[in-house]
Motif scaffolding. Structure first.
Motif, short mmCIF file in Angstrom:
data_model
loop_
_atom_site.label_atom_id
_atom_site.label_comp_id
_atom_site.label_asym_id
_atom_site.label_seq_id
_atom_site.Cartn_x
_atom_site.Cartn_y
_atom_site.Cartn_z
N PHE A 256 21.73 -15.49 -22.06
CA PHE A 256 20.99 -14.46 -21.33
C PHE A 256 21.31 -13.08 -21.89
N VAL A 257 22.61 -12.85 -22.10
CA VAL A 257 23.03 -11.53 -22.57
C VAL A 257 22.52 -11.29 -23.99
N LEU A 258 22.60 -12.33 -24.84
CA LEU A 258 22.10 -12.18 -26.21
C LEU A 258 20.61 -11.86 -26.18
N GLN A 259 19.89 -12.59 -25.34
CA GLN A 259 18.46 -12.33 -25.20
C GLN A 259 18.23 -10.89 -24.75
N GLY A 260 19.07 -10.46 -23.78
CA GLY A 260 18.94 -9.09 -23.26
C GLY A 260 19.15 -8.06 -24.35
N ILE A 261 20.21 -8.27 -25.16
CA ILE A 261 20.49 -7.32 -26.23
C ILE A 261 19.34 -7.32 -27.23
N GLY A 262 18.86 -8.54 -27.56
CA GLY A 262 17.71 -8.64 -28.48
C GLY A 262 16.52 -7.87 -27.94
N ASN A 263 16.22 -8.08 -26.65
CA ASN A 263 15.10 -7.36 -26.03
C ASN A 263 15.31 -5.86 -26.14
N GLY A 264 16.55 -5.42 -25.90
CA GLY A 264 16.87 -3.99 -25.96
C GLY A 264 16.59 -3.44 -27.34
N ILE A 265 17.00 -4.20 -28.38
CA ILE A 265 16.80 -3.71 -29.75
C ILE A 265 15.31 -3.64 -30.07
N VAL A 266 14.60 -4.74 -29.75
CA VAL A 266 13.16 -4.75 -30.04
C VAL A 266 12.47 -3.60 -29.31
N SER A 267 12.83 -3.41 -28.03
CA SER A 267 12.21 -2.34 -27.25
C SER A 267 12.47 -0.99 -27.89
N ALA A 268 13.73 -0.79 -28.32
CA ALA A 268 14.08 0.50 -28.92
C ALA A 268 13.22 0.73 -30.17
N PHE A 269 13.02 -0.32 -30.97
CA PHE A 269 12.24 -0.12 -32.19
C PHE A 269 10.77 0.17 -31.86
N ILE A 270 10.25 -0.50 -30.83
CA ILE A 270 8.88 -0.20 -30.43
C ILE A 270 8.77 1.25 -29.98
N ALA A 271 9.75 1.68 -29.16
CA ALA A 271 9.73 3.06 -28.65
C ALA A 271 9.83 4.05 -29.81
N ILE A 272 10.69 3.73 -30.79
CA ILE A 272 10.86 4.64 -31.93
C ILE A 272 9.57 4.73 -32.73
N MET B 125 18.56 6.17 -28.89
CA MET B 125 17.59 5.31 -28.20
C MET B 125 17.97 3.84 -28.36
N ILE B 126 18.38 3.46 -29.58
CA ILE B 126 18.75 2.06 -29.80
C ILE B 126 19.97 1.72 -28.95
N VAL B 127 20.97 2.62 -29.00
CA VAL B 127 22.20 2.35 -28.24
C VAL B 127 21.90 2.25 -26.75
N LEU B 128 21.05 3.16 -26.26
CA LEU B 128 20.69 3.12 -24.83
C LEU B 128 19.97 1.82 -24.49
N GLY B 129 19.03 1.44 -25.36
CA GLY B 129 18.27 0.21 -25.14
C GLY B 129 19.21 -0.98 -25.03
N ILE B 130 20.14 -1.06 -25.98
CA ILE B 130 21.07 -2.18 -25.97
C ILE B 130 21.98 -2.13 -24.74
N LEU B 131 22.57 -0.95 -24.53
CA LEU B 131 23.55 -0.83 -23.44
C LEU B 131 22.94 -1.15 -22.09
#
Lengths: 291, 242
Positions: free
Chosen positions: A214-230, A263-269
């Motif tokens: 779950f957490v790995l998926q969450g971190i992955g989602n965070g990274i992907v989201s950050a890249f989309i936002a960027i 943004m990436i760090v925030l997304g992941i965190l």
């Protein structure tokens, strides 16, 4: 049939991640835009402050060597951004143009003194620093006077302070809202899997084992989201650059890089912590309380 | 001794559900657990697999002392026993094979080949070979329940706790499941099965524990079945309801 079904289930899973990712991306995008504005306020305020300067009026009988000496010393100072020497003749020419009258032939001599215009670095553009600098300069026997507008300096500083404060408060609030929104999205997606989590527990899986995917998926989602936002931010930047080239300075790569990194760090965190908390909650809860 | 309980009280939150509980169950025993809905059968089972804490009395399950059971030990207790539920509780987001694979991975298996062999083995033991690629909801209720039993068998537990395993199944399928459980118990595993299905109990008599009036009574199969079957006639059976 089964392969068909498998792909259907996969599609359903992907679409559920997709919603989460889009929600997180949009929130991060909003934060990024705010970051851009913050960065630019900093630049604008610096720009305003660095246009504040003072003039050093030199004594009439000063030698060229001394002028050069003073200019050199000033250029070496940390508070100085730029210096510009104004010869009495060019000052007179400027004044003549402004007045529209040949005052030199009227007076019979040039009353103007040589001067140096000094532009300050933003950090030193405040009344406290200026009075110290002024006192220091007046020790030089070749300097007659230091001129600057005290009111203007303090007014600019006050306004910049006020605006920065409001911007920061607003950013804090937005960050809070963003965290709450992302947290909510993630909690909902974990909530939909609460029975899955309970079943995993009942077959003897340890909490950390259940949490990990779950957490790995969450971190992955965070990274992907950050890249989309960027990517979205880059599109916005590009558009603004086309429309208002003077507004955005693409040479500030480091600043934008820092913003994107944040943004990436925030997304992941945020996704990491929220996922962890949400899964923990359903790991602790007793089976009867799940319904 | 697989299960040994002395003078235990069982609470659900703050309310007392059962008291004066003393049960001993040996290896290879097949024991029914009966009683009306809300009489505490599920709470007793939950206590045995660590979902409810034991607050009073002493109990040990598969050599785990329930009175001293720490939260971090619960997963290890559950690896020693297999649990079968009325509502199956399969992981709906993955295939049967992956369901079983998850349990093996979660319980520390590393060798892929051995894992696959073990999965084949348990699927074969419940006659579900070649169904591993299917998703849980593509199987019938009886098949799903057999997968659950296969899952319970993965780590060779000494004890299987079954909470109304036939509750959602038709009588014929229920019979298959019971037969399967009896076979498993003959191989030396203790089985404690909560049920309402008195017809099945008559067909497959065994030791029976009854929850009633906040306590339990333990008796040989025959005496129980008699009283239960009279009591049973005026009650619809859950298994047949569906």
């Amino acid at each position: 049939m089964s392969a068909n079904h498998q792909s259907h289930t996969k599609r359903r899973l992907i679409s559920s991640y997709f919603t989460t990712i889009i929600s997180i991306s949009l929130v991060l995008f909003m934060l990024g835009i705010l970051g851009l504005i913050l960065l630019n306020t900093q630049q604008i305020s610096n720009h305003v402050k660095e246009n504040i300067g003072f003039s050093i009026i030199l004594k009439g009988e000063i030698k060229d060597v001394d002028i050069n000496q003073i200019k050199k010393t000033l250029d070496a100072e940390t508070y100085v951004k730029a210096t510009h020497f104004i010869h009495p003749d060019s000052a007179a020419a400027d004044l003549k143009r402004d007045l529209g009258e040949d005052f030199i032939s009227f007076l019979g001599y040039n009353p103007l003194l040589p001067s140096i215009d000094v532009k300050l670095n933003a950090d030193y553009a405040n009344t406290d620093s200026l009075s110290i600098i002024e006192a220091d300069l007046l020790n030089n026997p070749n300097i007659k006077e230091v001129i600057y507008q005290k009111d203007l300096v303090s007014l600019v500083n006050q306004n910049v302070k006020k605006i920065s404060f409001y911007m920061l408060a607003f950013s804090g609030l937005l960050l809070f809202i963003a965290t709450a929104l992302i947290n909510n999205t993630i909690r909902l997606s974990i909530y939909s899997k609460r029975f899955l989590i309970k079943t995993m527990q009942l077959v003897g899986a340890r909490h950390s084992f259940i949490r990990r995917p779950f957490v790995l998926q969450g971190i992955g989602n965070g990274i992907v989201s950050a890249f989309i936002a960027i990517s979205l931010i880059i599109v916005v930047l590009y558009y603004f650059q086309q429309q208002y080239p003077e507004l955005i300075d693409f040479r500030n790569f480091e600043l934008y890089g820092a913003l994107f990194l944040i943004m990436i760090v925030l997304g992941i965190l945020i996704s990491w912590i929220s996922t962890n908390l949400a899964v923990r909650k359903y790991l602790r809860i007793q089976t009867g309380d799940l319904y | 001794m697989i299960i040994s309980i002395e003078n235990a009280k069982i609470f659900q939150k703050q309310s007392l559900i059962l008291q004066d509980i003393s049960i001993q169950i040996n290896k290879g025993e097949f024991v029914y657990l009966i009683g009306k809905t809300g009489s505490g059968k599920s709470s007793l089972l939950k206590t045995l697999y660590g979902d409810l804490p034991l607050k009073e009395g002493t109990a040990s399950v598969c050599d785990f002392d329930l009175t001293k059971l720490k939260k971090s030990q619960i997963p290890f207790l559950r690896r020693k026993l297999g649990i079968v539920f009325q509502d199956f509780q399969l992981l709906s987001d993955r295939s049967i094979h992956d369901n079983l694979n998850f349990v093996l991975k979660a319980t520390g298996w590393k060798d892929k080949q051995k894992m696959n062999e073990r999965i084949e083995e348990v699927l074969k033991s419940v006659s579900l070979t070649n169904k591993g690629f299917k998703f849980p909801h593509e199987l019938s209720g009886g098949e799903q329940q057999r997968v659950v039993i296969a899952r319970a068998l993965l780590n060779e537990p000494d004890l299987i706790l079954a909470d109304e395993p036939t509750g959602n199944l038709d009588p014929e399928t229920s019979e298959e499941i019971i037969k399967l459980l009896f076979e498993i118990s003959k191989k030396g595993k203790a089985i404690l099965m909560a049920t309402h299905d008195y017809q099945l109990m008559q067909k497959f008599p065994s030791r029976t524990i009854k929850c009633e009036n906040s306590t339990i009574s333990d008796s040989s199969p025959n005496s129980f079945i008699k009283t239960e079957s009279t009591y049973n006639t005026d009650l619809p059976q859950e298994g047949n309801n569906l």
